[in-house]
Design a protein around this motif. Structure first.
Motif, PDB file in Angstrom:
ATOM      1  N   SER A  59     -13.079  32.511  -6.569  1.00 24.87           N
ATOM      2  CA  SER A  59     -14.485  32.172  -6.697  1.00 24.87           C
ATOM      3  C   SER A  59     -14.726  30.774  -6.151  1.00 24.87           C
ATOM      4  N   ARG A  62     -20.049  28.704  -3.222  1.00 25.48           N
ATOM      5  CA  ARG A  62     -20.952  29.360  -2.280  1.00 25.48           C
ATOM      6  C   ARG A  62     -21.024  30.859  -2.565  1.00 25.48           C
ATOM      7  N   ALA A  63     -22.143  31.463  -2.172  1.00 25.43           N
ATOM      8  CA  ALA A  63     -22.332  32.898  -2.368  1.00 25.43           C
ATOM      9  C   ALA A  63     -21.450  33.668  -1.393  1.00 25.43           C
ATOM     10  N   ASP A  64     -20.889  34.761  -1.860  1.00 25.48           N
ATOM     11  CA  ASP A  64     -20.119  35.632  -0.975  1.00 25.48           C
ATOM     12  C   ASP A  64     -20.426  37.081  -1.347  1.00 25.48           C
ATOM     13  N   ARG A  66     -18.959  39.170  -3.143  1.00 22.35           N
ATOM     14  CA  ARG A  66     -18.545  39.638  -4.463  1.00 22.35           C
ATOM     15  C   ARG A  66     -19.528  39.260  -5.557  1.00 22.35           C
ATOM     16  N   ASP A  67     -20.554  38.501  -5.223  1.00 18.05           N
ATOM     17  CA  ASP A  67     -21.520  38.077  -6.234  1.00 18.05           C
ATOM     18  C   ASP A  67     -22.354  39.266  -6.693  1.00 18.05           C
ATOM     19  N   PRO A  68     -22.790  39.261  -7.950  1.00 17.13           N
ATOM     20  CA  PRO A  68     -23.625  40.357  -8.442  1.00 17.13           C
ATOM     21  C   PRO A  68     -24.978  40.376  -7.741  1.00 17.13           C
ATOM     22  N   LEU A  69     -25.502  41.594  -7.555  1.00 15.28           N
ATOM     23  CA  LEU A  69     -26.793  41.786  -6.896  1.00 15.28           C
ATOM     24  C   LEU A  69     -27.769  42.420  -7.879  1.00 15.28           C
TER      25      LEU A  69
END
Length: 185
Positions: A59, A62-64, A66-69
């Motif tokens: 983790s 920065r956003a990647d 695998r982040d929740p949507l």
């Protein structure tokens, strides 16, 4: 005088300009771009090896990927990845059928299925009179559906009349029989 374009439909004989040969500076730019791409690819491969040694992705701030949507975004992403845009749009039309055709027609006719390969929407009506009426309205309905879904989504509407009752063979049937043809078989 016949060389010029005096007659319509005859092309004039104009020589095509040829592409100039790349010079030394252009060749150097192409080589530099190729070297940068190869270095980027080697760096990405080294980064993947390094992450695999550490036990996978970590983790970060920065956003990647695998982040929740949010649920809507996740569903839209799934529909796009799987190529389900057209079936999902047609399914939405089946849910909005009364708004598309009007309440009176929707009361007597309902969409059954959509064949994506043939682009045919099958509609069943509750009487032969309504089936005839819908066959007459089919071109306008196809235009309205294509306006809503995108041009060429629906090419034809197949209208089915009412189905008959299930066939019964009589009250005295032996268990496992398939009807009157099984005694001569």
């Amino acid at each position: 005088m016949t060389d010029r374009m005096d007659q319509p439909g005859r092309p004039s004989p104009v020589p095509e300009p040829s592409a100039p040969e790349p010079s030394g500076v252009d060749l150097a730019r192409v080589a530099l771009r190729a070297a940068k791409e190869q270095a980027r690819a080697r760096g990405a491969a080294a980064q993947q090896k390094k992450q695999a040694r550490r036990g996978g992705l970590r983790s970060g701030a920065r956003a990647d990927g695998r982040d929740p949507l949010p649920l809507g975004a996740a569903i839209n992403r799934l529909i796009t990845e799987r190529g389900w845009e057209t079936p999902a749009a047609v399914g939405g039309v089946m849910g909005r059928w009364p708004q598309m055709v009007g309440p009176e027609v929707a009361q007597h006719c309902e969409p059954q299925r959509y064949d994506e390969d043939a682009r045919v929407l099958t509609v069943r009506c509750d009487s032969t009179a309504w089936a005839t009426q819908l066959r007459l309205l089919a071109p306008q309905l196809v235009a309205r559906l294509n306006g809503d879904l995108g041009q060429g989504t629906v090419k034809m509407i197949k209208v089915l009349g009412p189905g008959g009752p299930p066939r019964r063979y009589g009250p005295l049937r032996s268990p496992g029989s398939t009807g009157p043809g099984d005694t001569y078989g």
